[in-house]
Design an enzyme around this catalytic site. Structure first.
Site, PDB file in Angstrom:
ATOM      1  N   ASP A  69      -8.612 -11.581  11.996  1.00 32.60           N
ATOM      2  CA  ASP A  69      -8.347 -10.650  13.096  1.00 32.60           C
ATOM      3  C   ASP A  69      -9.575 -10.432  13.974  1.00 32.60           C
ATOM      4  O   ASP A  69     -10.713 -10.661  13.557  1.00 32.60           O
ATOM      5  CB  ASP A  69      -7.918  -9.287  12.548  1.00 32.60           C
ATOM      6  N   HIS A 215     -11.685 -10.929   8.907  1.00 32.07           N
ATOM      7  CA  HIS A 215     -12.030 -10.734  10.316  1.00 32.07           C
ATOM      8  C   HIS A 215     -13.079 -11.753  10.752  1.00 32.07           C
ATOM      9  O   HIS A 215     -14.084 -11.937  10.060  1.00 32.07           O
ATOM     10  CB  HIS A 215     -12.574  -9.324  10.555  1.00 32.07           C
TER      11      HIS A 215
END
Length: 266
Positions: A69, A215
């Protein structure tokens, strides 16, 4: 590439919506659960299916999927791509539209390496849960357009910022024919910790059927920094997954059983 994905995935596999049922019963029975607590659970809990179906795992017992992400990041995303390419692994990158527009060369590299590019909203707004439907239509639509301009087609999957869901977020995703993707295990890699601890903690939560959340970029409304720890931890994480005899497969393939999706015209 297309948007008939939402009904196709919904037909073939959706996460179990039952987590909301005990809370709803407790509320109706006059228990301690208040209306505000129910609302908070429906919005903030990654497990809750109240506003929309959320895909949190895959059908395959002996496989996992990697998702990243908040990218693209011009420094960290290429490092992660190098590691994945060396291992022959495909992942899904949920990109912030504004960051994608700022770093089109990184988006292009993600796509050309065979990874899935997902929609993670245009601004990653922290207070988006208070925003109306037209705001979310804009957030999803602008990201679709920005990414399509770079790679030639819009994303096929959507993950809301921080995984939060409201009726407006759900309605905007459904109107765009995008399934909402959650996760079953997360690395908490936005917190400061040694790379080996990061890898070990996520491996403890990984046992198959999993959609793993990491992430490659940072929250644009955060305090800065980067996800160097994630890149550092990734080789050990991949080794650990292999040691558990789990395959790492592309998310769309896991959900549909095929590398191809229905077209928008179908």
């Amino acid at each position: 590439h297309g948007a008939g994905v939402f009904p196709t995935i919904e037909r073939r596999f959706m996460a179990d919506p039952t987590p909301i049922v005990p809370l709803a019963i407790a509320g109706l029975c006059g228990g301690a659960i208040t209306a505000s607590a129910l609302w908070a659970y429906s919005v903030f809990s990654p497990r809750c299916q109240f506003w929309a179906p959320v895909i949190r795992s895959i059908p395959q017992r002996e496989a996992v999927c990697l998702t990243f992400d908040d990218g693209p990041d011009p420094e960290i995303t290429p490092r992660i791509l190098d590691i994945l390419t060396e291992r022959g692994i495909k992942a899904t990158f949920f990109l912030i539209g504004r960051s994608a527009a700022a770093h089109p060369e990184v988006v292009r590299r993600i796509h050309e390496a065979g990874h899935e590019v997902g929609n993670h909203s245009y601004d990653h707004e922290h207070f988006g849960v208070k925003k109306p439907l037209d705001y979310w239509q804009g957030q999803i639509g602008e990201t679709q357009a920005a990414i399509a301009e770079i790679i030639g087609h819009p994303p096929r999957l959507f993950r809301p910022p921080m995984g939060f869901k409201t009726r407006h977020i759900a309605a905007a995703a459904k109107a765009a024919r995008l399934p909402i993707i959650g996760w079953s295990a997360r690395a908490y890699d936005t917190k400061v910790m040694p790379a080996e601890v990061l890898a070990r903690r996520l491996l403890r939560r990984t046992s198959g059927h999993d959609i793993l959340l990491l992430h490659d970029g940072v929250d644009p409304h955060g305090k800065g920094g980067n996800q160097a720890r994630t890149a550092e931890a990734l080789p050990a994480l991949l080794d650990g997954i292999v040691a558990k005899k789990l395959a790492i497969m592309p998310l769309v393939d896991a959900l549909l059983g095929s590398p191809r999706l229905e077209s928008r015209e179908n």
